[in-house]
Scaffold this motif. Structure first.
Motif, short mmCIF file in Angstrom:
data_model
loop_
_atom_site.label_atom_id
_atom_site.label_comp_id
_atom_site.label_asym_id
_atom_site.label_seq_id
_atom_site.Cartn_x
_atom_site.Cartn_y
_atom_site.Cartn_z
N GLU A 33 -4.00 0.68 4.35
CA GLU A 33 -3.90 -0.42 3.39
C GLU A 33 -4.46 -1.69 3.99
N LEU A 73 -2.94 -5.55 -6.25
CA LEU A 73 -2.20 -5.09 -5.07
C LEU A 73 -0.72 -5.16 -5.37
N ARG A 74 0.05 -4.54 -4.51
CA ARG A 74 1.49 -4.50 -4.77
C ARG A 74 2.19 -5.66 -4.08
N HIS A 77 2.43 -5.77 -0.30
CA HIS A 77 1.26 -6.29 0.40
C HIS A 77 1.28 -7.82 0.39
N PHE B 315 -3.00 -0.71 -13.69
CA PHE B 315 -2.25 -1.90 -13.27
C PHE B 315 -0.92 -1.99 -14.03
N ASP B 318 1.52 0.88 -13.03
CA ASP B 318 1.74 1.17 -11.61
C ASP B 318 3.20 1.14 -11.20
N ALA B 429 0.63 6.31 1.93
CA ALA B 429 0.14 6.12 0.58
C ALA B 429 -0.94 5.06 0.61
N SER B 430 -1.92 5.21 -0.26
CA SER B 430 -2.92 4.15 -0.34
C SER B 430 -2.29 2.96 -1.06
N PHE B 432 -1.39 0.68 -3.81
CA PHE B 432 -2.17 0.43 -5.00
C PHE B 432 -2.98 -0.82 -4.73
N ILE B 433 -4.12 -0.63 -4.12
CA ILE B 433 -5.01 -1.75 -3.86
C ILE B 433 -6.31 -1.38 -4.53
N MET B 434 -6.67 -2.11 -5.55
CA MET B 434 -7.77 -1.65 -6.36
C MET B 434 -8.54 -2.84 -6.90
#
Lengths: 86, 620
Positions: A33, A73-74, A77, B315, B318, B429-430, B432-434
């Motif tokens: 990440e 992003l979450r 982060h 988004f 998520d 986990a990736s 959620f970076i998009m």
């Protein structure tokens, strides 16, 4: 307080408020990440605004504006990033 | 890099960030004649086609997966890195690299571009989507970038076929020009600063226009209106896949039926004719019946992806998906699986994280697909009294049971996802970076091509296996031949297998008739109904009449606990060869379909057993 330079983490930054990333706690993030965030230019020194937040529990995820890009992003982060509102 | 000698040009590859418009450029350069395969040993798609050069020769052009850098984080990016560096065995390194840039996002895209150009291979830069940059009010100077990068820079608009001839000519000329002037190897931070400087230097003017996509996002990502819009859209998609496909499916089945009748009329009765009609043609029918759903679903998915809305849907969803260890990208494939797991599993290609994707594939069969409905309908009609329950009596017990079966599938999928994410598909986990792509109008040509490719992949890869298995099932049911006057099914291999199975399924309340029905219904769940009808000698040309007669027959042969256990079985059991075939195709091997079969049969067995014994204990 706004006259000073308020420090906060990115998840607490109000919508549409321009800010600069001053520090990132990379150790709080999974390596992949962290690399993905850096690859998108989300790193110390980058200027950033939060443009959208999700509605469900905890206003997660966030959509941030960086350069000419919108990146989702979450909150975990965002919480690892110290920002300084400009 | 000084021992350079001119290379003959055999291959070229498109490289660039995701959302640089590479695929549209690739389609425009190669036309409809493309080959899609997987890279050796991985499930990353390899797209290649022929690019005609000005001198009449042609080269192989490959569309490499979008990448943010040679420092790979995803399997896609790993493939791109290894192909560029010539490290992937069985795949030659491309002679010329075409670096595709989004003209309106140069400060980001130039970071990777510098890294690629610094490798010293012959390079050409396609400054793509200059029209979108103009829409954003940017006027750019390509020559400034050309001198800064030291390689030819060609402005292109793939979707309007602008700059394609110039780009092709530059690709043809690239090997003779040799590698670009050597660039110092910079680290990522230095490249980013350099990229910003280059991007600023080439902007001639910039008028601040309020960008279209940020205005659209105000609405589509609005915390309240966004989900409402998504829900409405999903309703249309779901309705289309569920309802619009039905007449087309009926039509295709009717066509196969006509073909079967024609063969029956033209050939003398016998085993060969039965093989052609009940084996081979039925096998074709089992394959083509999925086509309408696949085409309709992928039409919507391709439109959603091409317009840029798919990332917005991910988004919005998520947070909910994160609860079970997945991300928003899993939402659409899982929702699609309510219609049919086959297109749903194919749709997981948009999930970039391999662990997320695998988990999504593995739980997709738990979404109650439309093929389960006929089975549920017959059993519910036979065993569940049609009486109102609850306050006001507006809710029927039958409907409630049906809803319960759907909910059981969803809850099962969530629990399985949670467990898998902590066991077999464990790993970073990736998250959620998009990147959210800009909104664009989809191009009909690209849509058509994408649809054709999806349909073709299904027919060729999954279709052949479905076809083979249907024939094998037919053979199992028809050999060895019964003596005259004896029942063929009892005498067949399938009959013998059923005898063995009956012992296994007896503890969960199943009788031999059910064991026998389970074998042919491996081809497709709804076959269970037809198969039970055969067993109980219910024959009628009218499906509704069959279902009605079957219901009354079932009531005399089955107890209520058995019926409930049968329903529980169908919530979990992987009674669908097509799903297994597609899983094999999408995971590139037998390991995961085998795992899927094992865990689903395991769950089905356990839950059917629990249901049976609980029902017995409750005195039902």
């Amino acid at each position: 307080m706004d006259s000073q330079t308020p420090l906060m983490t990115l998840d607490a930054l109000p919508l549409r408020r321009r800010a600069q990333i001053t520090a990132v706690d990379w150790s709080a993030l999974v390596d992949e990440e962290a690399r993905r965030l850096r690859a998108l230019g989300i790193d110390v020194g980058a200027q950033i605004t939060v443009s959208h937040r999700g509605i469900f529990a905890g206003a997660d995820p966030l959509a941030v504006q960086i350069g000419r890009m919108t990146v989702a992003l979450r909150r975990v982060h965002a919480r690892a990033m110290q920002v300084e509102a400009l | 890099m000084n021992d350079f000698s001119p290379v003959t040009l055999r291959s070229a590859a498109l490289v660039g960030n995701p959302n640089a418009g590479k695929s549209a450029l690739f389609n425009a350069l190669t036309g409809a004649r493309q080959k899609i395969a997987n890279y050796p040993g991985v499930t990353v798609e390899r797209k290649s086609g022929r690019l005609a050069l000005p001198d009449g020769a042609s080269v192989e052009l490959t569309d490499l997966p979008g990448s943010y850098g040679l420092d790979a984080t995803s399997p896609d990016e790993e493939v791109t890195r290894r192909v560029i560096l010539g490290e992937l065995s069985g795949v030659d390194a491309p002679d010329v690299l075409v670096v595709v840039l989004d003209a309106s996002n140069l400060e980001q895209h130039l970071v990777f571009a510098q890294e690629v150009i610094a490798l010293g291979k012959p390079c050409v830069v396609a400054l793509n989507m200059v029209d979108l940059a103009e829409r954003d009010g940017l006027v750019l100077d390509p020559t400034a970038l050309e001198s800064a990068l030291g390689v030819p820079v060609i402005p292109t608009v793939a979707v309007r076929r602008r700059g394609l001839a110039e780009l092709t000519a530059a690709i043809a000329a690239a090997p003779a020009q040799g590698p670009a002037h050597p660039r110092a190897k910079l680290d990522e931070v230095e490249r980013r600063m350099e990229a910003r400087a280059m991007a600023e230097a080439m902007i001639i003017s910039e008028s601040v226009k309020h960008r279209l996509h940020s205005r659209a996002d105000e609405l589509l990502l609005n915390p309240w209106l966004g989900p409402v819009f998504l829900l409405g859209l999903l309703f249309i998609v779901f309705q289309a896949v569920f309802a619009w496909a039905a007449p087309l499916q009926d039509g295709l089945e009717g066509l196969v039926g006509l073909l079967i009748d024609a063969v029956k009329g033209a050939m003398p009765a016998g085993l060969l004719r039965d093989f052609i009609t009940d084996g081979a043609l039925a096998g074709v029918g089992a394959v083509v019946v999925f086509l309408p759903q696949i085409i309709i679903l992928f039409f919507f998915i391709l439109v959603l992806e091409a317009t840029g809305y798919m990332a917005r849907a991910a988004f919005i969803m998520d947070r909910m998906m994160a609860g079970v260890g997945l991300s928003g990208r899993s939402f659409i494939p899982l929702l699609s699986s309510f219609a049919c797991a086959v297109p749903g599993i194919m749709a997981t290609r948009s999930i970039t994280d391999p662990k997320d994707r695998l988990t999504t594939i593995l739980i997709a069969p738990l979404m109650t697909c439309s093929a389960r409905l006929p089975v549920y309908a017959v059993i519910i009609a036979a065993f569940i009294p049609n009486r109102p329950v609850g306050p006001g009596g507006v809710i029927g017990l039958q409907g409630l049971v049906l809803l319960g079966l759907y909910v059981a599938g969803i809850v099962g999928a969530m629990v399985v996802a949670l467990v898998l994410r902590r066991s077999v598909t464990k790993g970073a986990a990736s998250g959620f970076i998009m990147e959210m792509p800009k909104y664009q109008l989809p191009r009909l040509r690209d849509l058509g091509l994408g649809l054709f490719q999806r349909a073709w992949i299904f027919l060729r890869r999954a279709g052949t296996m479905i076809f083979h298995v249907t024939i094998i099932l037919w053979l199992l049911l028809n050999f060895p031949r019964a003596e005259v006057g004896k029942d063929q099914v009892d005498a067949s291999f399938a009959g013998h297998i059923a005898n063995g199975l009956a012992v296994l399924v007896e503890p969960i309340g199943f009788n031999r008739d059910i064991a026998l029905a389970l074998i042919p219904s491996m081809a497709a769940r709804e076959v269970a109904v037809a198969s039970l009808a055969t067993t109980y000698a219910v024959a009628s040309d009218d499906e509704d009449a069959t279902a009605h007669q079957l219901a009354s027959q079932l009531k005399t042969h089955w107890s209520l606990p058995t019926a409930l256990a049968f329903l529980a079985w169908f919530v979990f059991a992987p009674q669908c060869i097509s799903t297994i075939a597609v899983t094999r195709r999408e995971t590139n091997g037998w390991k995961w379909p085998a795992f899927m079969l094992a865990y689903l049969f395991g769950l089905a067995y356990v839950f059917a057993g629990i249901t049976y014994w609980a029902a017995l204990a409750l005195g039902l």
